[in-house]
Write an enzyme that holds these catalytic residues in place. Structure first.
Site, mmCIF file in Angstrom:
data_model
loop_
_atom_site.group_PDB
_atom_site.id
_atom_site.type_symbol
_atom_site.label_atom_id
_atom_site.label_comp_id
_atom_site.label_asym_id
_atom_site.label_seq_id
_atom_site.Cartn_x
_atom_site.Cartn_y
_atom_site.Cartn_z
ATOM 1 N N ALA A 161 84.123 11.209 54.446
ATOM 2 C CA ALA A 161 84.602 12.012 53.324
ATOM 3 C C ALA A 161 86.020 11.593 52.950
ATOM 4 O O ALA A 161 86.992 12.067 53.551
ATOM 5 C CB ALA A 161 84.535 13.501 53.672
ATOM 6 N N GLY A 173 85.058 0.902 47.774
ATOM 7 C CA GLY A 173 86.050 0.130 47.034
ATOM 8 C C GLY A 173 85.355 -0.491 45.845
ATOM 9 O O GLY A 173 84.440 -1.306 46.029
ATOM 10 N N THR A 174 85.759 -0.104 44.621
ATOM 11 C CA THR A 174 85.116 -0.715 43.451
ATOM 12 C C THR A 174 85.397 -2.220 43.484
ATOM 13 O O THR A 174 86.369 -2.665 44.108
ATOM 14 C CB THR A 174 85.679 -0.149 42.120
ATOM 15 O OG1 THR A 174 87.065 -0.519 42.015
ATOM 16 C CG2 THR A 174 85.544 1.369 42.046
ATOM 17 N N ASN A 175 84.563 -2.985 42.786
ATOM 18 C CA ASN A 175 84.767 -4.439 42.807
ATOM 19 C C ASN A 175 86.108 -4.836 42.188
ATOM 20 O O ASN A 175 86.686 -5.859 42.570
ATOM 21 C CB ASN A 175 83.586 -5.136 42.125
ATOM 22 C CG ASN A 175 82.343 -5.090 43.023
ATOM 23 O OD1 ASN A 175 82.368 -4.486 44.102
ATOM 24 N ND2 ASN A 175 81.266 -5.737 42.600
ATOM 25 N N HIS A 185 60.136 -8.291 33.080
ATOM 26 C CA HIS A 185 59.051 -7.306 33.159
ATOM 27 C C HIS A 185 58.757 -6.671 31.793
ATOM 28 O O HIS A 185 57.815 -5.876 31.670
ATOM 29 C CB HIS A 185 59.403 -6.175 34.134
ATOM 30 C CG HIS A 185 59.168 -6.501 35.571
ATOM 31 N ND1 HIS A 185 59.936 -7.379 36.285
ATOM 32 C CD2 HIS A 185 58.249 -6.030 36.454
ATOM 33 C CE1 HIS A 185 59.523 -7.441 37.533
ATOM 34 N NE2 HIS A 185 58.486 -6.641 37.665
ATOM 35 N N GLY A 186 59.602 -6.946 30.784
ATOM 36 C CA GLY A 186 59.413 -6.284 29.495
ATOM 37 C C GLY A 186 59.542 -4.776 29.644
ATOM 38 O O GLY A 186 60.302 -4.291 30.492
ATOM 39 N N GLU A 246 87.776 12.276 46.357
ATOM 40 C CA GLU A 246 87.963 13.637 45.841
ATOM 41 C C GLU A 246 87.811 13.598 44.320
ATOM 42 O O GLU A 246 87.886 12.522 43.727
ATOM 43 C CB GLU A 246 89.363 14.138 46.224
ATOM 44 C CG GLU A 246 89.540 14.244 47.726
ATOM 45 C CD GLU A 246 90.861 14.874 48.137
ATOM 46 O OE1 GLU A 246 91.670 15.227 47.236
ATOM 47 O OE2 GLU A 246 91.067 15.012 49.354
ATOM 48 N N GLU A 252 81.310 -1.240 56.438
ATOM 49 C CA GLU A 252 80.537 -0.671 55.323
ATOM 50 C C GLU A 252 80.343 -1.712 54.222
ATOM 51 O O GLU A 252 79.260 -1.830 53.639
ATOM 52 C CB GLU A 252 81.363 0.503 54.796
ATOM 53 C CG GLU A 252 80.596 1.621 54.188
ATOM 54 C CD GLU A 252 81.571 2.712 53.749
ATOM 55 O OE1 GLU A 252 82.506 3.034 54.517
ATOM 56 O OE2 GLU A 252 81.398 3.213 52.621
ATOM 57 N N SER A 310 89.541 5.623 43.888
ATOM 58 C CA SER A 310 90.186 4.342 44.226
ATOM 59 C C SER A 310 91.565 4.580 44.840
ATOM 60 O O SER A 310 91.964 3.901 45.784
ATOM 61 C CB SER A 310 90.361 3.494 42.969
ATOM 62 O OG SER A 310 89.122 3.263 42.360
HETATM 63 C C1 LIG Z 1 76.373 7.271 45.009
HETATM 64 C C2 LIG Z 1 77.782 7.302 45.508
HETATM 65 C C3 LIG Z 1 78.013 7.448 46.868
HETATM 66 C C4 LIG Z 1 79.323 7.529 47.341
HETATM 67 N N1 LIG Z 1 79.535 7.756 48.679
HETATM 68 C C5 LIG Z 1 80.795 8.038 49.102
HETATM 69 C C6 LIG Z 1 81.025 8.469 50.450
HETATM 70 O O1 LIG Z 1 80.102 8.550 51.269
HETATM 71 N N2 LIG Z 1 82.289 8.793 50.808
HETATM 72 C C7 LIG Z 1 83.340 8.711 49.941
HETATM 73 O O2 LIG Z 1 84.456 9.015 50.340
HETATM 74 N N3 LIG Z 1 83.157 8.302 48.661
HETATM 75 C C8 LIG Z 1 81.914 7.967 48.223
HETATM 76 N N4 LIG Z 1 81.700 7.572 46.926
HETATM 77 C C9 LIG Z 1 82.831 7.531 46.014
HETATM 78 C C10 LIG Z 1 83.263 6.118 45.657
HETATM 79 O O3 LIG Z 1 83.838 5.491 46.770
HETATM 80 C C11 LIG Z 1 84.213 6.216 44.455
HETATM 81 O O4 LIG Z 1 83.434 6.608 43.350
HETATM 82 C C12 LIG Z 1 84.919 4.907 44.176
HETATM 83 O O5 LIG Z 1 85.851 4.624 45.194
HETATM 84 C C13 LIG Z 1 85.654 4.930 42.827
HETATM 85 O O6 LIG Z 1 86.457 6.052 42.718
HETATM 86 P P1 LIG Z 1 86.344 6.964 41.396
HETATM 87 O O7 LIG Z 1 84.917 7.301 41.173
HETATM 88 O O8 LIG Z 1 87.315 8.068 41.513
HETATM 89 O O9 LIG Z 1 86.768 5.989 40.199
HETATM 90 P P2 LIG Z 1 88.242 5.696 39.718
HETATM 91 O O10 LIG Z 1 89.119 5.441 40.870
HETATM 92 O O11 LIG Z 1 88.646 6.752 38.748
HETATM 93 O O12 LIG Z 1 88.033 4.314 38.932
HETATM 94 C C14 LIG Z 1 87.486 4.260 37.606
HETATM 95 C C15 LIG Z 1 87.541 2.808 37.142
HETATM 96 O O13 LIG Z 1 88.904 2.352 37.125
HETATM 97 C C16 LIG Z 1 89.020 1.173 37.913
HETATM 98 N N5 LIG Z 1 90.315 1.170 38.590
HETATM 99 C C17 LIG Z 1 90.894 2.174 39.300
HETATM 100 N N6 LIG Z 1 92.066 1.751 39.804
HETATM 101 C C18 LIG Z 1 92.213 0.457 39.448
HETATM 102 C C19 LIG Z 1 93.197 -0.552 39.678
HETATM 103 N N7 LIG Z 1 94.271 -0.308 40.439
HETATM 104 N N8 LIG Z 1 92.995 -1.773 39.160
HETATM 105 C C20 LIG Z 1 91.913 -2.052 38.405
HETATM 106 N N9 LIG Z 1 90.935 -1.154 38.147
HETATM 107 C C21 LIG Z 1 91.082 0.084 38.663
HETATM 108 C C22 LIG Z 1 87.881 1.253 38.902
HETATM 109 O O14 LIG Z 1 87.557 -0.036 39.409
HETATM 110 C C23 LIG Z 1 86.779 1.842 38.061
HETATM 111 O O15 LIG Z 1 86.172 0.838 37.308
HETATM 112 C C24 LIG Z 1 80.406 7.424 46.434
HETATM 113 C C25 LIG Z 1 80.168 7.230 45.076
HETATM 114 C C26 LIG Z 1 78.871 7.178 44.609
HETATM 115 C C27 LIG Z 1 78.650 7.023 43.127
#
Ligand SMILES: Cc1cc2nc3c(=O)[nH]c(=O)nc-3n(C[C@H](O)[C@H](O)[C@H](O)COP(=O)(O)OP(=O)(O)OC[C@H]3O[C@@H](n4cnc5c(N)ncnc54)[C@H](O)[C@@H]3O)c2cc1C
Length: 382
Positions: free
Chosen positions: A126, A369-371, A343-344, A129, A247, A134
């Site tokens: 967890a 961690g987003t890509n 697959h159309g 929030e 992970e 990110s």
């Molecule tokens: C199905 C699912 C399962 C998940 N499981 C877990 C879990 O078990 N535990 C947990 O803690 N979290 C979990 N997450 C949360 C996930 O880790 C977060 O959604 C993710 O880290 C992105 O945070 P955010 O959604 O607040 O997006 P944001 O941080 O608001 O980001 C939005 C966009 O802005 C970009 N961005 C943000 N900051 C920067 C930067 N500095 N430079 C460039 N681009 C940036 C991001 O790449 C993204 O494209 C889960 C999410 C999903 C959808």
């Protein structure tokens, strides 16, 4: 599929392990997928059954109830779940075990790991929030020391395995005055019947419907101070940075397995489906697209297997793990999207495996961690 250049005996053992896991998933998980998807979480006893067959903590030492294997075993499990089209986040559960293994005291390991291995305690991480995903340093959940306890207040969202979670690896601020990474700690929360703790309904996602993703609420929740992970407060950010590789690599394994499955499923489809009086595979575009996908999946496999071997040998750095997670999941989504196109209209129907792969794989580019965040991280190594 993970085979690795290991001694024959180990290779045989891994093959036997794969066969056991494959049979288990087919008999115990696959028949329940529609129901799990509908209820938005797996059955509780799926966890204890998975524990009984050796699917949980397979790479944790036997002295703590684990399987005594390596990450190759974890990779086999992730591959087999992917191959069967089953969403079951045992890799998150196992990742929690690795936080405990890496930073826990002997007492903490002895207390929690055997119960996790049996599936009696389901692990969740967890961190995220509503206002901080990110940007983990922006989290607001606090853990205030009060005698022998921490008092926890705040909420978490997007928590995988949240519905059944019995053991939560929680990121919380233990020092609200500290700026930078030092204010954050990891605290293990035993969630069952804990006053002030509440789980929200599973969130309505676009994919991975069989797996629960929940909000968690903490309202003056008291947790023993002895549940802090590590020797002192303020180590959480570093622990996350170090341990997140587990992970990320598991997600990379799922990504490659999905790409390979997409190519296999689509190759079969285009041989069966006809248009203009001939099978789709007789069109040059179909063949070329599939060849491109197959080639990219092969490159992905070689990169992944190298990363897994290096990870097992303790030689995989965090930057390369980040590269693997970002590139392999981007590649997965490219391949799955091309395969869906072949697959159309049927590729857009939820009952077709390719459609599920398309919706389920998308999150791989977002969590752990987003890509984009990973590219920033890799950029710091330039
Ligand atoms: C199905 C699912 C399962 C998940 N499981 C877990 C879990 O078990 N535990 C947990 O803690 N979290 C979990 N997450 C949360 C996930 O880790 C977060 O959604 C993710 O880290 C992105 O945070 P955010 O959604 O607040 O997006 P944001 O941080 O608001 O980001 C939005 C966009 O802005 C970009 N961005 C943000 N900051 C920067 C930067 N500095 N430079 C460039 N681009 C940036 C991001 O790449 C993204 O494209 C889960 C999410 C999903 C959808």
């Amino acid at each position: 599929m993970i085979s690795l250049s290991q001694p024959a005996r180990t290779g045989d053992a891994l093959r036997t392990f794969r066969a056991t896991i494959r049979t288990f998933i087919q008999t115990e998980f696959v028949p329940h997928q529609d129901r799990w998807r509908e209820q938005r979480f797996p059955d509780a006893d799926a966890w204890t059954k998975a524990g009984a067959v050796g699917m949980l903590l397979s790479d944790v030492p036997m002295e703590y109830g684990g399987g005594g294997g390596t990450f190759a075993h974890e990779a086999v499990i992730v591959e087999e779940l992917t191959r069967a089209g089953v969403s079951f986040a045992s890799f998150i559960h196992d990742s929690v075990a690795h936080y405990i293994l890496a930073y826990g005291t002997e007492e903490q390991k002895g207390n929690w790991l055997p119960r996790m291995a049996r599936g009696e305690l389901v692990g969740a991480i967890a961190m995220s929030e509503p206002t901080a995903g990110s940007d983990l340093q922006g989290i607001k959940t606090t853990a205030r020391r009060d005698g022998d306890h921490y008092v926890i207040n705040g909420s978490k969202t997007f928590i995988t395995n949240g519905w059944h979670a019995g053991l939560i690896c929680l990121a919380a601020k233990t020092d609200i005055r500290a700026t930078g990474p030092k204010g954050l700690s990891l605290i293990i929360v035993e969630a069952k019947d804990l006053p002030g703790y509440r789980v929200g309904r599973p969130l309505d996602k676009v994919g991975t419907h069989a797996q629960d993703t929940c909000e968690l609420f903490f309202d003056d929740v008291r947790v023993p101070a002895a549940n802090l992970l590590g020797p002192a407060e303020g180590r959480g950010s570093f622990q996350i940075m170090e341990n997140m590789s587990y992970e990320r690599l598991a997600i990379a394994v799922a990504a490659v397995a999905t790409a390979e499955r997409a190519v296999a499923v689509t190759t079969k489809y285009v041989k069966e489906r006809t248009a203009f009086g001939k099978p789709l595979i007789d069109f040059q575009n179909t063949r070329f697209k599939l060849v491109e996908c197959k080639t990219e999946a092969h490159i992905a496999r070689v990169f992944l297997d190298d990363c897994v071997e290096r990870f097992i040998a303790g030689r995989l750095d965090g930057f390369t793990t980040a590269m693997a997670k970002y590139w392999l999941t981007d590649s997965e989504c490219r391949i799955v999207d091309e395969c869906l196109q072949l697959h159309g209209g049927y590729g857009y129907l939820a009952d077709y495996p390719i459609a599920r792969m398309w919706t389920d794989s998308r999150v791989h580019r977002i969590y752990a961690g987003t890509n984009e965040i990973l590219k920033e991280m890799i950029a710091s190594s330039l």
